[in-house]
Write a protein that holds these residues in place. Structure first.
Motif: not given
Length: 337
Positions: A164-193
């Motif tokens: 489990i890695v600390q990345i930051g707010d939802s925008t940062a977590r979304l960016g991390a998963i989209l760019t492949g920096r992490v294998h998964g992310a916990v995302l709320g309904s909007l960034p998740g969609a």
């Protein structure tokens, strides 16, 4: 019989006092207040709707909404007095109060989890997270709690099977998963969609896992309540009215949602998020903080924090404002029209 008449009269007086105060501020002037909000999706929606629909102003409040990127910074701003009221997830309130602050929750907000555990495009099943990493905002946050709850349900042990890695707010977590920096992310309904539309995969819909948890609610300090009971009462009343608006007025909700979500978010996504909130287990009409949800948080934290073992859910809430609105009949009256 006489006692019943007195009781009915008392209820009536409470009801009409709430009704009158909702239309004309007593002083004729608005009270300025700084309110913290954060997150994406439905988490901040009651505050946004109350602001854009004029509900705060109707109740005598001039609210300045201030965006914070994480629950920890919101908590610090509340404790310092830089903001007077904030939207904080249950774990943030519990951690702060157990650490010695006088932070307390006064309205429930969202009392379940509209979050997903997402896998990047090449991670289509939970087992593919093994040996990989999952992004959260901060350790001790709601997203950290969610990851540690969901992963074992999927047969994975946090820290051993998945980092489990600390990345930051939802925008940062979304960016991390989209760019492949992490294998998964916990995302709320909007960034998740948004992530799903871009080819990411839903590995777990946490809202469907049967977890009772106090998520994002309205918090302030006991110190502020002591000197400003009427102001807090007006805010909680605004929260209840905003929740009623979300339940009953789709277009007003969408106007507020679209303004703060930004032009790049499709209305269809926002409509689905609103629909997902319309349930008593998610966005309760009466807005009591969830004692059962706080108990879940304490039980989880008791594994590593001895203070949580002796703590009671009631220590982290002030139910007096919601009880006034409920017992007066005011909340029920909103839904009779």
């Amino acid at each position: 019989m006489w006692n019943d008449k007195i009781k009915n009269l008392t209820v009536s007086v409470f009801f009409w006092s709430f009704l009158v105060s909702s239309t004309v501020p007593a002083s004729g002037q608005l009270t300025k207040i700084n309110v913290a909000y954060g997150g994406a999706g439905g988490d901040p929606l009651p505050a946004l709707v109350a602001k854009e629909a004029g509900i705060f102003e109707k109740n005598g409040l001039d609210v300045r909404l201030i965006f914070f990127t994480g629950g920890t910074t919101t908590v610090l701003a509340l404790i310092s007095g830089d903001v007077q009221i904030g939207q904080v997830a249950g774990p943030g309130v519990v951690n702060s109060a157990m650490g010695g602050s006088d932070l307390v929750m006064v309205a429930g907000g969202i009392t379940s989890l509209n979050y997903w555990l997402m896998g990047r495009s090449d991670v289509k099943a939970p087992e593919q997270l093994r040996g990989g990493s999952v992004a959260i905002s901060r350790f001790g946050s709601a997203t950290d709690f969610i990851a540690r709850f969901a992963l074992p349900k999927l047969g994975l042990t946090p820290g051993r099977d998945v980092t489990i890695v600390q990345i930051g707010d939802s925008t940062a977590r979304l960016g991390a998963i989209l760019t492949g920096r992490v294998h998964g992310a916990v995302l709320g309904s909007l960034p998740g969609a948004i992530a799903q539309k871009k080819g990411m995969h839903v590995l777990a819909d946490v809202a469907k896992m049967g977890l009772a948890i106090q998520h994002t609610g309205v918090a302030t300090t006991r110190r502020f309540i002591k000197g400003n009971r009427d102001l807090v009462r007006k805010y909680v009343k605004s929260q209840v009215e905003a929740v009623h608006r979300i339940w009953t007025d789709k277009e007003a909700t969408m106007r507020a949602f679209m303004k703060y979500a930004g032009s790049g978010v499709e209305r269809e996504i926002l409509e689905k998020i609103r629909e997902g909130l319309l349930g008593e287990a998610m966005l309760s009409k009466k807005q009591y903080p969830s004692l059962e949800g706080l108990k879940t948080i304490l039980t989880s934290q008791a594994e590593t924090d001895p203070r949580a073992r002796a703590a009671k859910p009631e220590e982290f809430v002030d139910l007096s404002f919601i009880k006034e609105l409920d017992q007066s009949g005011y909340i029920d009256s909103l839904y009779k029209n």
